[in-house]
Design a protein around this motif. Structure first.
Motif, mmCIF file in Angstrom:
data_model
loop_
_atom_site.group_PDB
_atom_site.id
_atom_site.type_symbol
_atom_site.label_atom_id
_atom_site.label_comp_id
_atom_site.label_asym_id
_atom_site.label_seq_id
_atom_site.Cartn_x
_atom_site.Cartn_y
_atom_site.Cartn_z
ATOM 1 N N GLY A 157 38.123 46.683 32.717
ATOM 2 C CA GLY A 157 36.950 47.118 33.463
ATOM 3 C C GLY A 157 36.976 46.609 34.898
ATOM 4 N N ARG A 158 36.063 47.148 35.706
ATOM 5 C CA ARG A 158 36.025 46.735 37.113
ATOM 6 C C ARG A 158 35.507 45.308 37.231
ATOM 7 N NH1 ARG A 158 31.125 46.657 39.618
ATOM 8 N NH2 ARG A 158 29.346 47.460 38.447
ATOM 9 N N LEU A 159 35.920 44.647 38.299
ATOM 10 C CA LEU A 159 35.472 43.279 38.544
ATOM 11 C C LEU A 159 34.007 43.302 38.979
ATOM 12 C CD1 LEU A 159 36.485 40.319 38.698
ATOM 13 C CD2 LEU A 159 36.935 40.722 41.133
ATOM 14 N N ASP A 180 42.518 40.118 36.557
ATOM 15 C CA ASP A 180 43.595 40.169 35.560
ATOM 16 C C ASP A 180 43.204 39.484 34.254
ATOM 17 O OD1 ASP A 180 45.186 41.519 37.353
ATOM 18 O OD2 ASP A 180 46.219 39.723 38.067
ATOM 19 N N GLY A 181 41.967 39.006 34.188
ATOM 20 C CA GLY A 181 41.479 38.399 32.960
ATOM 21 C C GLY A 181 41.873 36.949 32.765
ATOM 22 N N GLY A 194 38.007 35.083 33.346
ATOM 23 C CA GLY A 194 37.955 36.420 33.939
ATOM 24 C C GLY A 194 37.263 37.438 33.062
ATOM 25 N N ALA A 195 37.390 37.307 31.743
ATOM 26 C CA ALA A 195 36.772 38.276 30.826
ATOM 27 C C ALA A 195 35.257 38.311 30.975
ATOM 28 C CB ALA A 195 37.150 37.935 29.389
ATOM 29 N N ASP A 196 34.679 37.217 31.469
ATOM 30 C CA ASP A 196 33.224 37.166 31.643
ATOM 31 C C ASP A 196 32.757 37.904 32.885
ATOM 32 O OD1 ASP A 196 33.040 35.587 29.370
ATOM 33 O OD2 ASP A 196 33.218 33.711 30.509
ATOM 34 N N PHE A 197 33.689 38.349 33.705
ATOM 35 C CA PHE A 197 33.322 38.978 34.973
ATOM 36 C C PHE A 197 33.925 40.383 35.104
ATOM 37 C CE2 PHE A 197 33.005 34.443 35.527
ATOM 38 C CZ PHE A 197 31.801 34.288 36.186
ATOM 39 N N LEU A 198 34.192 41.004 33.960
ATOM 40 C CA LEU A 198 34.723 42.359 33.950
ATOM 41 C C LEU A 198 33.749 43.300 33.262
ATOM 42 C CD1 LEU A 198 38.478 41.746 32.979
ATOM 43 C CD2 LEU A 198 37.537 42.178 35.256
ATOM 44 N N GLU A 201 35.740 48.028 29.394
ATOM 45 C CA GLU A 201 37.125 48.494 29.428
ATOM 46 C C GLU A 201 37.167 50.014 29.536
ATOM 47 O OE1 GLU A 201 41.160 47.917 26.711
ATOM 48 O OE2 GLU A 201 39.211 48.140 25.724
ATOM 49 N N GLN A 202 38.098 50.526 30.334
ATOM 50 C CA GLN A 202 38.303 51.970 30.445
ATOM 51 C C GLN A 202 39.355 52.374 29.418
ATOM 52 O OE1 GLN A 202 39.278 52.400 34.662
ATOM 53 N NE2 GLN A 202 37.201 53.074 35.064
ATOM 54 N N LEU A 203 38.914 52.987 28.349
ATOM 55 C CA LEU A 203 39.819 53.349 27.265
ATOM 56 C C LEU A 203 40.788 54.435 27.699
ATOM 57 C CD1 LEU A 203 37.314 53.422 24.272
ATOM 58 C CD2 LEU A 203 38.824 51.559 24.975
#
Length: 310
Positions: A157-159, A180-181, A194-198, A201-203
């Motif tokens: 997903g976008r930042l 980049d997670g 990083g996962a907390d700030f995305l 997800e674009q499937l």
């Protein structure tokens, strides 16, 4: 993704429909890359009516060796070189495609300035190209005819920049790591995942493009849960027996495949010239079975947007 229908007719060209060819243009990730599915007579002329360029084509998939699906191939290959293209091109097709292309180029003394690879595929062929998975399945036609399933890789997903600002994280290289997670430690000692700030997800999207075929469980399997199915509809409702006999499909049969395969969207093409003024009736019959159905005409452009998920 953009889908440019260059030819939507069956068998022979008519005043309203050229023979089979479809261009898929990737709008993101592959920088305008174009994949061509089938290349019937006058495909390169149809391309002149679009904003597509021959040099953008990196892959050509020939579903089967009937002339209305490949007689335009030598012209496209030659003109691509004449126009100065030097980037590689791969042609995929059933057994015989290598002989056909080689004979056409050699007998016409056509020299290509770019690297050309020819891949003859069989049932079950799988290839991975930069995360894009290509699967090929044999369908049911009078000669070997294939369907191609393309699965796009999912993207993060976008930042969430506004959220980072709320945490007083200044712009800089740390943004790329978070995108980049990765987990990063800031100068003040705070640790951020990083996962907390995305965002979501674009499937990756899934498309299935079928060559000529009568209805088959093989087609349904190849199209299972696809975002888009592009399927032939040579015959109208009421011609089911003839469709089976001639190894083609009706609008109703294509719609039933889409419904049974749980696809999200169906586009019909490969329409017989006998129905030159009956597009509305053809579409209406399919929509009764599968609501999210569209019928393609020459030079139509359809878009498929990214879907989001968790």
């Amino acid at each position: 993704m953009e889908f440019h229908f260059l030819g939507t007719g069956a068998g022979i060209p008519s005043k309203g429909r050229n023979v089979s060819s479809l261009a898929l243009r990737f709008m993101t990730n592959r920088e305008g890359d174009v994949w061509l599915f089938d290349c019937g007579e006058s495909t390169q002329h149809q391309i002149l009516h679009t904003n597509l360029k021959l040099w953008q084509i990196s892959k050509i998939f020939i579903t089967h060796m009937h002339g209305d699906h490949l007689y335009g191939l030598p012209g496209v290959l030659g003109s691509r070189s004449f126009q100065g293209a030097e980037n590689p091109l791969t042609v995929y097709g059933p057994k015989g495609i290598h002989e056909f292309v080689t004979a056409a180029l050699e007998t016409s003394r056509t020299y290509l300035k770019y690297p050309l690879e020819i891949v003859e595929y069989e049932d079950g062929y799988v290839e991975n190209d930069d995360g894009y998975q290509i699967e090929v399945s044999l369908l049911e036609h009078v000669i070997p005819s294939f369907g191609i399933r393309v699965t796009e890789p999912s993207q993060p997903g976008r930042l969430l920049v506004e959220k980072l600002k709320e945490f007083d994280v200044p712009p800089g290289p740390v943004y790329k790591k978070l995108k980049d997670g990765k987990t990063v430690t800031l100068e003040d000692g705070r640790s951020l995942n990083g996962a907390d700030f995305l965002g979501e997800e674009q499937l990756g999207r899934v498309i299935t493009v079928c060559g000529d075929t009568r209805p088959s469980e093989k087609t349904a399997k190849l199209a299972r849960n696809a975002d888009l199915l592009i399927h032939e509809a040579t015959f109208a409702e009421g011609m089911e027996d003839q469709a089976i006999d001639y190894y083609h499909s009706t609008t109703i049969q294509a719609a039933e495949i889409a419904k049974n395969a749980n696809v999200k969207r169906l586009i019909l093409n490969h329409i017989s010239s006998r129905y030159h003024d009956q597009s509305d009736e053809l579409l209406e019959s399919a929509v009764r079975v599968f609501a999210n159905t569209e019928l393609a005409h020459d030079l139509d452009i359809f878009h498929l947007t990214k879907r989001k998920g968790t």
